[in-house]
Each structure stands twice: as structure tokens, then as C-alpha cells.
Design a protein around this motif. Structure first.
Motif, mmCIF file in Angstrom:
data_model
loop_
_atom_site.group_PDB
_atom_site.id
_atom_site.type_symbol
_atom_site.label_atom_id
_atom_site.label_comp_id
_atom_site.label_asym_id
_atom_site.label_seq_id
_atom_site.Cartn_x
_atom_site.Cartn_y
_atom_site.Cartn_z
ATOM 1 N N GLY A 1 0.833 -1.196 0.000
ATOM 2 C CA GLY A 1 0.000 0.000 0.000
ATOM 3 C C GLY A 1 0.868 1.246 0.000
ATOM 4 N N SER A 2 0.676 2.122 0.985
ATOM 5 C CA SER A 2 1.476 3.347 1.072
ATOM 6 C C SER A 2 2.740 3.167 1.918
ATOM 7 N N ARG A 3 2.947 1.990 2.476
ATOM 8 C CA ARG A 3 4.139 1.739 3.304
ATOM 9 C C ARG A 3 5.319 1.340 2.433
ATOM 10 N N ARG A 4 6.491 1.882 2.764
ATOM 11 C CA ARG A 4 7.723 1.569 2.056
ATOM 12 C C ARG A 4 8.782 1.199 3.082
ATOM 13 N N LEU A 5 9.280 -0.031 2.988
ATOM 14 C CA LEU A 5 10.295 -0.534 3.914
ATOM 15 C C LEU A 5 11.599 -0.707 3.148
ATOM 16 N N VAL A 6 12.564 0.169 3.397
ATOM 17 C CA VAL A 6 13.846 0.138 2.696
ATOM 18 C C VAL A 6 14.751 -0.889 3.373
ATOM 19 N N ILE A 7 15.311 -1.771 2.582
ATOM 20 C CA ILE A 7 16.175 -2.835 3.109
ATOM 21 C C ILE A 7 17.554 -2.267 3.428
ATOM 22 N N GLU A 8 17.962 -2.413 4.683
ATOM 23 C CA GLU A 8 19.289 -1.974 5.104
ATOM 24 C C GLU A 8 20.273 -3.134 5.130
ATOM 25 N N SER A 9 19.779 -4.344 5.387
ATOM 26 C CA SER A 9 20.618 -5.541 5.307
ATOM 27 C C SER A 9 19.731 -6.750 5.074
ATOM 28 N N ALA A 10 20.294 -7.769 4.449
ATOM 29 C CA ALA A 10 19.569 -9.014 4.187
ATOM 30 C C ALA A 10 20.543 -10.174 4.370
ATOM 31 N N HIS A 11 20.117 -11.184 5.130
ATOM 32 C CA HIS A 11 20.993 -12.336 5.334
ATOM 33 C C HIS A 11 20.176 -13.587 5.652
ATOM 34 N N ASP A 12 20.798 -14.728 5.447
ATOM 35 C CA ASP A 12 20.235 -16.032 5.772
ATOM 36 C C ASP A 12 20.624 -16.304 7.229
ATOM 37 N N PRO A 13 19.689 -16.217 8.175
ATOM 38 C CA PRO A 13 20.054 -16.228 9.593
ATOM 39 C C PRO A 13 20.724 -17.510 10.081
ATOM 40 N N ASP A 14 20.427 -18.646 9.484
ATOM 41 C CA ASP A 14 21.084 -19.881 9.935
ATOM 42 C C ASP A 14 21.808 -20.600 8.801
ATOM 43 N N GLU A 15 21.960 -19.917 7.662
ATOM 44 C CA GLU A 15 22.674 -20.431 6.493
ATOM 45 C C GLU A 15 22.106 -21.758 5.989
ATOM 46 N N SER A 16 20.787 -21.920 6.137
ATOM 47 C CA SER A 16 20.138 -23.146 5.669
ATOM 48 C C SER A 16 19.528 -22.990 4.286
ATOM 49 N N GLY A 17 19.415 -21.743 3.808
ATOM 50 C CA GLY A 17 18.796 -21.497 2.517
ATOM 51 C C GLY A 17 17.279 -21.577 2.555
ATOM 52 N N CYS A 18 16.696 -21.560 3.764
ATOM 53 C CA CYS A 18 15.229 -21.630 3.893
ATOM 54 C C CYS A 18 14.591 -20.249 3.964
ATOM 55 N N PHE A 19 15.129 -19.363 4.803
ATOM 56 C CA PHE A 19 14.530 -18.060 5.029
ATOM 57 C C PHE A 19 15.553 -16.953 4.842
ATOM 58 N N LEU A 20 15.038 -15.763 4.588
ATOM 59 C CA LEU A 20 15.862 -14.570 4.479
ATOM 60 C C LEU A 20 15.330 -13.577 5.499
ATOM 61 N N LEU A 21 16.222 -12.945 6.238
ATOM 62 C CA LEU A 21 15.856 -11.952 7.241
ATOM 63 C C LEU A 21 16.403 -10.604 6.798
ATOM 64 N N CYS A 22 15.500 -9.629 6.636
ATOM 65 C CA CYS A 22 15.893 -8.285 6.214
ATOM 66 C C CYS A 22 15.627 -7.304 7.345
ATOM 67 N N HIS A 23 16.598 -6.459 7.617
ATOM 68 C CA HIS A 23 16.402 -5.359 8.561
ATOM 69 C C HIS A 23 16.066 -4.142 7.719
ATOM 70 N N CYS A 24 14.930 -3.506 8.018
ATOM 71 C CA CYS A 24 14.409 -2.419 7.187
ATOM 72 C C CYS A 24 14.063 -1.199 8.028
ATOM 73 N N ARG A 25 14.064 -0.052 7.359
ATOM 74 C CA ARG A 25 13.558 1.176 7.974
ATOM 75 C C ARG A 25 12.393 1.641 7.127
ATOM 76 N N GLU A 26 11.382 2.170 7.791
ATOM 77 C CA GLU A 26 10.180 2.595 7.095
ATOM 78 C C GLU A 26 10.348 4.034 6.625
ATOM 79 N N GLU A 27 10.070 4.281 5.352
ATOM 80 C CA GLU A 27 10.159 5.610 4.761
ATOM 81 C C GLU A 27 8.853 6.356 4.877
ATOM 82 N N GLY A 28 8.941 7.665 4.961
ATOM 83 C CA GLY A 28 7.791 8.525 4.800
ATOM 84 C C GLY A 28 6.779 8.549 5.916
ATOM 85 N N ARG A 29 7.179 8.253 7.111
ATOM 86 C CA ARG A 29 6.238 8.330 8.240
ATOM 87 C C ARG A 29 6.702 9.386 9.180
#
Length: 111
Positions: A83-111
């Protein structure tokens, strides 16, 4: 949350993943916009809300964790849109190096 405890059913929010694209502005400069890379199922976890002092006024900085199934094409500078929310990715990594999930740390723009 540890990745081994993560329930894939928690990926219940549909987000648009966008990548930055640049183009000429016709006056010798460059414009930056975004193009859709993919639609993904994700989970958003609020992390922090801090007040920053900007030009004598306060602005709230919101940060989040965004979980999604692993993708190798997600890098800092991309963003998630809902919608109107924008989450800018500051970092992205595989938290346990299993190739199952990706964890992104984001900051929200425009609020």
C-alpha cells in the motif's frame, strides 16, 4: 525468533519487492525510481521507534524485521511495498545459512 522455530505459515503478508533503477533526467542528471522485482509472502516484525531531531523538529524512525523465503537476489537498497508503506532494506541475510529463510532489517520511509 530463531529460524528453527519459525512457522512458514507466519508469512501471511503480501509485499512487492522493488529494486532501484536509474535513468537520465534530460538535463544531464540522473533520476532514481523503482521497478518491481517480485511479489513475496512475508512477515513484518516491528523492532524500534526512535525520535530523531531533524531541523529542530522530531521525526520518528521506525525499523522492522521482514522474514521471507530465501531469495539470492535481495540486497540493501531495495525495498518492500505494501500500500502506502515503504520498507527500505538496510541488510539481508540467511540467519542460519540453511537457505530456507531470508531476514531483512528495514527502515520505514515517509512516516
Amino acid at each position: 525468533m530463531k529460524p528453527t522455530d519459525f512457522d512458514p505459515g507466519a508469512l501471511s503478508i503480501r509485499l512487492r519487492l522493488e529494486r532501484p533503477v536509474t535513468g537520465e533526467d534530460g538535463q544531464g542528471g540522473v533520476t532514481t525510481g523503482y521497478a518491481t522485482q517480485a511479489e513475496v509472502w512475508a512477515r513484518i516484525e516491528p523492532l524500534d521507534a526512535t525520535v530523531e531531531d531533524v531541523a529542530g523538529g522530531g521525526r520518528v524512525r521506525l525499523t522492522h524485521k521482514v522474514w521471507l523465503r530465501f531469495r539470492g537476489d535481495v540486497v540493501a537498497g531495495m525495498r518492500f511495498v505494501k500500500g502506502s508503506r515503504r520498507l527500505v532494506i538496510e541488510s539481508a541475510h540467511d540467519p542460519d545459512e540453511s537457505g530456507c529463510f531470508l531476514l531483512c532489517h528495514c527502515r520505514e520511509e515517509g512516516r
